[in-house]
Write an enzyme that holds these catalytic residues in place. Structure first.
Site, PDB file in Angstrom:
ATOM      1  N   GLY A  69      45.427   0.716  18.571  1.00  0.00           N
ATOM      2  CA  GLY A  69      44.091   1.089  19.400  1.00  0.00           C
ATOM      3  C   GLY A  69      44.254   3.269  20.110  1.00  0.00           C
ATOM      4  N   GLN A  87      42.757  10.952  23.046  1.00  0.00           N
ATOM      5  CA  GLN A  87      43.199  11.490  21.701  1.00  0.00           C
ATOM      6  C   GLN A  87      42.722  12.247  20.751  1.00  0.00           C
ATOM      7  OE1 GLN A  87      45.282   7.618  22.101  1.00  0.00           O
ATOM      8  NE2 GLN A  87      46.528   8.134  20.786  1.00  0.00           N
ATOM      9  N   CYS A 113      52.825   4.968  19.459  1.00  0.00           N
ATOM     10  CA  CYS A 113      50.946   5.941  19.670  1.00  0.00           C
ATOM     11  C   CYS A 113      51.354   6.756  18.666  1.00  0.00           C
ATOM     12  CB  CYS A 113      51.820   6.215  20.897  1.00  0.00           C
ATOM     13  SG  CYS A 113      50.372   7.468  21.412  1.00  0.00           S
ATOM     14  N   LEU A 114      49.182   6.985  18.480  1.00  0.00           N
ATOM     15  CA  LEU A 114      49.396   7.582  17.476  1.00  0.00           C
ATOM     16  C   LEU A 114      50.092   8.796  17.764  1.00  0.00           C
ATOM     17  CD1 LEU A 114      46.000   5.778  16.052  1.00  0.00           C
ATOM     18  CD2 LEU A 114      48.566   5.635  15.312  1.00  0.00           C
ATOM     19  N   HIS A 128      48.629   0.057  27.691  1.00  0.00           N
ATOM     20  CA  HIS A 128      48.484   1.454  26.845  1.00  0.00           C
ATOM     21  C   HIS A 128      47.387   2.013  27.068  1.00  0.00           C
ATOM     22  CE1 HIS A 128      50.799   3.993  23.880  1.00  0.00           C
ATOM     23  NE2 HIS A 128      49.277   4.517  23.340  1.00  0.00           N
ATOM     24  N   GLU A 129      46.349   1.786  26.888  1.00  0.00           N
ATOM     25  CA  GLU A 129      45.007   2.380  26.538  1.00  0.00           C
ATOM     26  C   GLU A 129      44.867   2.772  27.848  1.00  0.00           C
ATOM     27  OE1 GLU A 129      44.824   3.709  23.759  1.00  0.00           O
ATOM     28  OE2 GLU A 129      46.113   2.360  22.075  1.00  0.00           O
ATOM     29  N   HIS A 152      46.238   5.902  29.136  1.00  0.00           N
ATOM     30  CA  HIS A 152      45.788   7.520  28.147  1.00  0.00           C
ATOM     31  C   HIS A 152      44.790   7.625  29.124  1.00  0.00           C
ATOM     32  CE1 HIS A 152      47.672   7.991  24.566  1.00  0.00           C
ATOM     33  NE2 HIS A 152      48.079   6.918  24.033  1.00  0.00           N
TER      34      HIS A 152
HETATM   35 ZN   LIG Z   1      48.896   6.275  23.057  1.00  0.00          ZN
END
Ligand SMILES: [Zn+2]
Length: 169
Positions: free
Chosen positions: A45, A50, A92-93, A134-135, A138
């Site tokens: 995701g 991000q 997380c990226l 999680h998303e 963000h």
């Molecule tokens: Zn993340």
């Protein structure tokens, strides 16, 4: 096109995203690029902040690109109900190398718009429920570091500072 993923502590990661109001080709191109970027990074995701776009948009694919039916685009999403509890490892990226167990609801129901602006509801459990939470965090400017216990947050912040010093972050 593969986009650059911003790492913590880029300020845009801690800003709430603005609602998406235009459902046009530019939006669809961004969605396609975000999926491509997610797969190139072996993620499940990615949220628009991000990649430096402070908008309420996220893409999720819990199959990591293996099953096109698992692709989910959430625009202006909100969690409308949640139940239960799970405590599983997340990454997380925007935090390469960092994985930590995070408390999340076990099941959530979300409401969101698709790429054409149509509203829909969707249920998720286990990994998909974690990805939703999680998303959507963000999009509210909340990174998973702030879902960790103060102790784990402190340890991970020290790890990040060390990597920044070494030039590996
Ligand atoms: Zn993340």
């Amino acid at each position: 096109m593969i986009l650059t993923i911003l790492k913590y502590p880029e300020p845009v990661l801690e800003q709430p995203g603005e609602p998406v109001t235009e459902f046009n080709d530019e939006l669809r191109k961004l969605v396609a690029d975000m999926f491509e970027t997610t797969y190139a990074s072996q993620g499940v995701g990615l949220a628009a902040p991000q990649v430096g776009v402070s908008r309420r948009l996220t893409v999720i694919d819990t199959s990591g690109g293996k099953d096109p039916e698992q692709k989910v685009v959430l625009i202006n999403p909100e969690i409308i109900s949640s139940e239960g509890r799970q405590y599983e490892e997340e990454g997380c990226l925007s935090f390469p190398e960092i994985r930590e167990k995070i408390v999340r609801a076990a099941k959530v129901r979300i409401r969101a718009q698709d790429e054409s602006g149509k509203w829909f509801e969707m249920d998720g459990e286990e990994l998909l429920a974690r990805a939703f939470q999680h998303e959507i965090d963000h999009l509210d400017g909340i990174v998973f570091l702030f879902r960790m216990s103060p102790l784990k947050r402190g340890l991970n912040l020290r790890k990040i500072r060390k990597m920044q010093k070494d030039g590996t972050w």
